[in-house]
Structures are given as structure tokens and as C-alpha cells.
Scaffold this active site. Structure first.
Site, PDB file in Angstrom:
ATOM      1  N   ASP A   1      41.585 -85.549  -7.680  1.00  0.00           N
ATOM      2  CA  ASP A   1      40.419 -86.414  -7.859  1.00  0.00           C
ATOM      3  C   ASP A   1      40.710 -87.494  -8.894  1.00  0.00           C
ATOM      4  OD1 ASP A   1      37.783 -84.678  -6.594  1.00  0.00           O
ATOM      5  OD2 ASP A   1      39.611 -83.577  -7.043  1.00  0.00           O
ATOM      6  N   ASP A  53      41.579 -86.596  -2.982  1.00  0.00           N
ATOM      7  CA  ASP A  53      40.785 -87.689  -3.538  1.00  0.00           C
ATOM      8  C   ASP A  53      41.678 -88.623  -4.351  1.00  0.00           C
ATOM      9  OD1 ASP A  53      38.582 -86.739  -2.258  1.00  0.00           O
ATOM     10  OD2 ASP A  53      37.432 -86.262  -4.050  1.00  0.00           O
ATOM     11  N   TYR A 107      39.427 -93.402  -4.124  1.00  0.00           N
ATOM     12  CA  TYR A 107      37.963 -93.572  -4.133  1.00  0.00           C
ATOM     13  C   TYR A 107      37.547 -94.931  -3.575  1.00  0.00           C
ATOM     14  CZ  TYR A 107      37.335 -89.237  -6.699  1.00  0.00           C
ATOM     15  OH  TYR A 107      37.319 -87.908  -7.054  1.00  0.00           O
ATOM     16  N   ASN A 112      37.724 -85.337   0.546  1.00  0.00           N
ATOM     17  CA  ASN A 112      36.589 -85.957   1.240  1.00  0.00           C
ATOM     18  C   ASN A 112      36.591 -87.475   1.089  1.00  0.00           C
ATOM     19  OD1 ASN A 112      35.851 -84.984  -1.541  1.00  0.00           O
ATOM     20  ND2 ASN A 112      34.051 -86.262  -1.170  1.00  0.00           N
ATOM     21  N   HIS A 113      37.140 -87.999  -0.005  1.00  0.00           N
ATOM     22  CA  HIS A 113      37.178 -89.452  -0.187  1.00  0.00           C
ATOM     23  C   HIS A 113      38.278 -90.117   0.636  1.00  0.00           C
ATOM     24  CE1 HIS A 113      34.032 -90.114  -3.180  1.00  0.00           C
ATOM     25  NE2 HIS A 113      34.360 -88.932  -3.669  1.00  0.00           N
ATOM     26  N   HIS A 163      41.346 -79.027  -0.786  1.00  0.00           N
ATOM     27  CA  HIS A 163      40.508 -79.878  -1.629  1.00  0.00           C
ATOM     28  C   HIS A 163      39.247 -79.168  -2.122  1.00  0.00           C
ATOM     29  CE1 HIS A 163      39.083 -83.467  -3.536  1.00  0.00           C
ATOM     30  NE2 HIS A 163      37.951 -83.428  -2.846  1.00  0.00           N
ATOM     31  N   HIS A 171      27.192 -78.517  -8.794  1.00  0.00           N
ATOM     32  CA  HIS A 171      27.511 -79.551  -7.813  1.00  0.00           C
ATOM     33  C   HIS A 171      28.601 -79.053  -6.875  1.00  0.00           C
ATOM     34  CE1 HIS A 171      26.973 -83.568  -6.376  1.00  0.00           C
ATOM     35  NE2 HIS A 171      28.237 -83.909  -6.538  1.00  0.00           N
ATOM     36  N   HIS A 172      28.462 -79.304  -5.594  1.00  0.00           N
ATOM     37  CA  HIS A 172      29.380 -78.819  -4.558  1.00  0.00           C
ATOM     38  C   HIS A 172      29.363 -77.293  -4.445  1.00  0.00           C
ATOM     39  CE1 HIS A 172      30.759 -82.843  -4.079  1.00  0.00           C
ATOM     40  NE2 HIS A 172      31.478 -82.887  -5.183  1.00  0.00           N
ATOM     41  N   HIS A 196      37.938 -81.435  -5.870  1.00  0.00           N
ATOM     42  CA  HIS A 196      36.556 -81.682  -5.416  1.00  0.00           C
ATOM     43  C   HIS A 196      35.522 -81.577  -6.533  1.00  0.00           C
ATOM     44  CE1 HIS A 196      33.701 -82.528  -2.362  1.00  0.00           C
ATOM     45  NE2 HIS A 196      33.200 -81.317  -2.250  1.00  0.00           N
ATOM     46  N   VAL A 197      35.491 -80.471  -7.234  1.00  0.00           N
ATOM     47  CA  VAL A 197      34.579 -80.296  -8.368  1.00  0.00           C
ATOM     48  C   VAL A 197      35.211 -80.985  -9.572  1.00  0.00           C
ATOM     49  CG1 VAL A 197      33.484 -78.635  -9.903  1.00  0.00           C
ATOM     50  CG2 VAL A 197      33.663 -78.137  -7.450  1.00  0.00           C
ATOM     51  N   HIS A 198      34.500 -81.926 -10.174  1.00  0.00           N
ATOM     52  CA  HIS A 198      35.073 -82.752 -11.238  1.00  0.00           C
ATOM     53  C   HIS A 198      35.019 -82.033 -12.577  1.00  0.00           C
ATOM     54  CE1 HIS A 198      34.122 -86.514  -8.611  1.00  0.00           C
ATOM     55  NE2 HIS A 198      35.134 -85.815  -8.165  1.00  0.00           N
TER      56      HIS A 198
END
Length: 459
Positions: free
Chosen positions: A161, A190, A193, A227-228, A312, A321-322, A349-351
Site C-alpha cells: 500500500d 496497491d 493509487y 484493489n487499487h 492483498h 476498516h476492511h 489492504h489495512v493501512h
């Protein structure tokens, strides 16, 4: 006596793979939306010269580690389609020709994207390579991995990410300055972006490519799609998922008999790495599912004892989140991760950062009520490392109380180092950007799942 007892407990913990449980870091860091680096930043600078090659990057080009895919873009015309290369201690130079592709995305047309695969390289050898032609050539180098073998040490970096924010730049710099000296990067998805900008502005793929060139032109990044990378936008006529990613970032998927560049496997030193796609069909009977199950049966743990899976979307995450986005893949795949004694699963995925205990949740059969994760010595450690820099900022909201399976979690930017020592032991360290280059905010000794219990019962 006290010191001796402490050392004894430490050794026992390392041997058993025990890790501290249930710690949520109290470290205080900046929060809020990440700030993009200005477009006139040095990291985005276009190389000097007409049609100069840019966005140079490499990845593994075969299954064994003797191949390298060299990729770059020329903005104005095709130019040279070949790579000149030679071993450090050799005067014999060779040339390999490659492919050139272009794509259109809405109102954007890419430059000329070059991909050249160099095969039959010597193991554990430094090579120089040159791209470009005429008065505009650029020279880089890389080092091939050692020949696959059970006790071959090797050090991987872990980034996910990433994006192109100030935090992204700090992450790459922190990794480059880390004295652990990562030899290649396992990238868990990711990248640019670009889809976060209006109309999925594909010029942001170009700026990102120039930003990371300083590292990925010299050591291979092993790509995972996030996903990005989907870039599906039918309202403007873009109905082919993953178009920019698959044009720009080739993978050696055919070498592992995969039917898609989004899932594949490689050997590298003493590691066998399987890359999965969280955003492609993965249910039973799908090509990815059938390939994955078949691939697990091929792994020879006496040659490549460390079995690593990249994806990911994490299968276990205690952030809000997620939350549970990876649950369907977990239900489908977790039993095989346990059966074949996968050592570690890395995801993004999870930041934020999170590390699990060795747990599984595969006993549930709808009626028995056994639907809580339990300690499982054959299960992998799950590590979420989607903290490269991104664009949306860190995720700080967590589920409470912290689940027992969660060993350590912290919302900070950083990178990981996975350092394989031999067939039985590897060391993982997570480095937050705010600390000194050698400082680990979290770490763990891993004991190989196959060799811990002697010869596995799994073929």
C-alpha cells in the site's frame, strides 16, 4: 542464576515460536490524510535526454531465480527494444530483445512499455544492464539469488500500500537505509493509487514508476495486485480490470503454469513464494483455486523449506476498516494453509501493521459451534503490512477487546524485513518510519513449520 534462567526462557520461546500476545501499541503518531508529494519533487523527475528510458523496474523472470524481467518506458517513440547485460567479472556482453506494448485508458495513452526477459543467468552473481539507445542510455545493476537450497540465507523486504505521498517516500528511504540489507521486496499490493485521482488519472502510474525506480531498478519487487490495481470504471468505458497494472508490471506466471499474471509462484533461495489475487475469482473450480491447490502439492520443503503466501486482503485483521473482507477467502483456503504448513502469510489492504499468533479456524462444520480461532501449531503467522504510505491515511480504529489471535497491532507507517537464516529459523522485524534505521518496533523469530516437526506427513 537469574540471567541464566532468562536466557533459557528466551531460547525455549524461540524454539517453540512463541510470541507476545495481545499487545496494542501505545505509540503516538501523526494521523489524518496523507499528503501527496508535489509533482515537481525530485523523486518524480524525468530522466534527461530525448526519449530517455524511465520507470525502469525488474522482477523475477522465471521460476528458479535465474531469470529477470527488465521493464521500462520510452515516452516519445519505441527506441531500442533490447537490453545489454553482462556479469560483473566478465567482458562478454550479451543482448536480449523484448516486447513493446501500449494501452489507452479513457483520455490517456501510455508511453511505449518495454519488457525484456533475461534467462539462464548464473546464480548469486552481480550483473550490469543498459537500456536506451544512441546518446541516451541508462545503466543499472542487480544481483541474482543463490541457487535454491534448504540452508541458503536470504533477506526479503516487505512493503504494501505504498502510493506516492510524503509517507511513501519516507518508507522507501527507511527501507533503503535499513542495515538489514533486503535483497528483494515482497510487495503485497496497491502500487500507485492512480484510481484515487479523477478519472483514474494514469499519469499517476508514470509518476509512481519514476518514484520507485531508485530501488526497483536494482532489486526485484515481487508483485501482488491489490484493489487499487483493479481500475474498473465502466461509466467511462473502462471495463477491463487490472489493465494498467498488467500492461506495466509483468510477472513470470507462465513458469508456474498459471493462467493469469495475477497469481503465480517463484522459488528464491530457500523460499517458495505463492502469490494470490484477492480480487479475482477464487472459489472452488475457478482457475485460481485449482492452480493454488495443485501448486501446494509441488512444493519440495527439503529444497525450499520456507513456504510464504502473499495476498492483498488479510484473512485475519482486528481493525474496523476492511473488517472481515478476507473472510470468504479464509473459509476457502485456510485449511490448505494449515495442511501444507505454510510458514507465514503476508497481506496489505489495512493501512496499519498487525501480527497474529499461530491460529486457525477450520474446525467449524455449521453444527458443532467451534467457530472461534484456536492455537494451531501447523498454522501460519499472519502479518498485515499495508502501511507503506497509501493516500487515505492510517487506520486507527480497532475492534475491542483485542482478539486473542492478535499478537501485536499498531497504526504506523513502516516496512518489514524477513531474514531467512537456515532451514529451521527466520527472523521478522517490523520497522516504523519514525524510528532509527536499525530499530524494530516489533519482531519475531519464526521456526519453520515443516522442519520443526521433522518430515511432514504431507507429500
Amino acid at each position: 542464576m537469574i540471567l541464566a534462567r532468562f536466557v533459557h526462557l528466551l531460547v525455549v520461546s524461540i524454539f517453540l515460536g512463541v510470541c507476545e500476545a495481545g499487545l496494542t501499541s501505545s505509540y503516538v503518531r501523526e494521523t489524518g490524510i496523507a499528503t501527496d508529494m508535489p509533482l515537481d519533487s525530485d523523486v518524480f523527475r524525468v530522466p534527461v535526454g530525448y526519449n530517455a528510458p524511465q520507470q525502469v523496474h525488474i522482477t523475477q523472470g522465471d521460476h528458479e531465480g535465474r531469470g529477470v524481467i527488465v521493464s521500462w518506458i520510452t515516452p516519445d517513440e519505441v527506441g531500442s527494444t533490447s537490453v545489454l547485460y553482462w556479469a560483473e567479472n566478465s567482458q562478454h556482453k550479451k543482448t536480449v530483445n523484448g516486447d513493446v506494448v501500449r494501452y489507452k485508458y479513457y483520455n490517456y495513452t501510455s508511453g511505449y512499455i518495454h519488457h525484456c526477459t533475461i534467462n539462464d543467468l548464473e546464480f548469486d552473481t552481480k550483473y550490469y544492464y543498459v537500456v536506451g539507445w544512441g546518446n541516451v542510455t541508462r545503466k543499472f545493476w542487480f544481483v541474482t539469488p543463490p541457487r535454491p537450497g534448504p540452508d541458503v540465507p536470504y533477506t526479503f523486504g516487505l512493503i504494501g500500500d505504498l502510493g506516492q505521498t510524503r509517507n511513501s517516500n519516507q518508507t522507501v528511504t527507511h527501507y533503503e537505509m535499513n542495515p538489514a540489507n533486503g535483497q528483494s521486496i515482497l510487495f503485497v499490493g496497491d502500487l500507485s493509487y492512480a484510481d484515487s485521482y479523477p478519472l483514474h488519472d494514469n499519469t499517476r502510474w508514470d509518476t509512481w514508476g519514476r518514484f520507485v525506480e531508485r530501488n526497483v531498478a536494482y532489486q526485484p519487487w515481487i508483485w501482488t495486485a491489490g484493489n487499487h490495481e483493479i481500475d474498473y470504471l465502466p461509466e467511462i468505458g473502462e471495463t477491463i480490470p487490472f489493465k494498467p497494472f498488467t500492461y506495466r508490471y509483468w510477472t513470470p506466471y507462465k513458469a508456474s503454469n498459471s493462467t493469469s499474471p495475477l497469481w503465480y509462484s517463484i522459488k528464491r533461495a530457500s523460499a517458495y513464494i505463492i502469490v494470490l489475487s484477492s480480487y479475482s475469482a477464487y472459489a472452488i473450480y475457478t482457475p485460481q483455486y485449482k492452480w493454488f491447490i495443485n501448486e501446494l502439492t509441488k512444493v519440495n520443503r527439503t529444497e525450499t523449506p520456507w513456504l510464504i503466501v502473499l495476498m492483498h486482503s488479510p484473512l485475519y485483521s482486528s481493525y474496523v476498516h476492511h473488517y472481515m473482507e478476507g473472510e470468504t477467502m479464509r473459509v476457502m483456503y485456510e485449511e490448505f494453509l494449515v495442511k501444507y504448513k505454510v510458514d507465514v502469510v503476508f497481506a496489505g489492504h489495512v493501512h496499519a501493521y498487525e501480527r497474529s499468533e499461530r491460529i486457525s479456524n477450520i474446525q467449524y462444520n455449521v453444527v458443532n459451534g467451534l467457530c472461534t480461532p484456536i492455537n494451531d501449531d501447523s498454522a501460519p503467522v499472519y502479518i498485515t503490512i499495508g502501511d507503506g504510505g497509501n493516500q487515505e491515511g492510517l487506520l486507527t480504529e480497532m475492534t475491542e477487546p483485542q482478539p486473542e489471535y492478535s499478537a501485536y497491532r499498531e497504526p504506523s507507517y513502516g516496512h518489514g524485513i524477513f531474514d531467512i537464516k537456515n532451514r529451521t529459523h527466520a527472523y521478522f522485524g517490523w520497522h516504523r518510519n519514525q524510528d532509527g534505521f536499525a530499530v524494530e518496533a516489533d519482531s519475531l523469530w519464526l521456526v519453520n513449520r515443516y522442519w520443526k516437526t521433522g518430515k511432514s506427513s504431507v507429500a
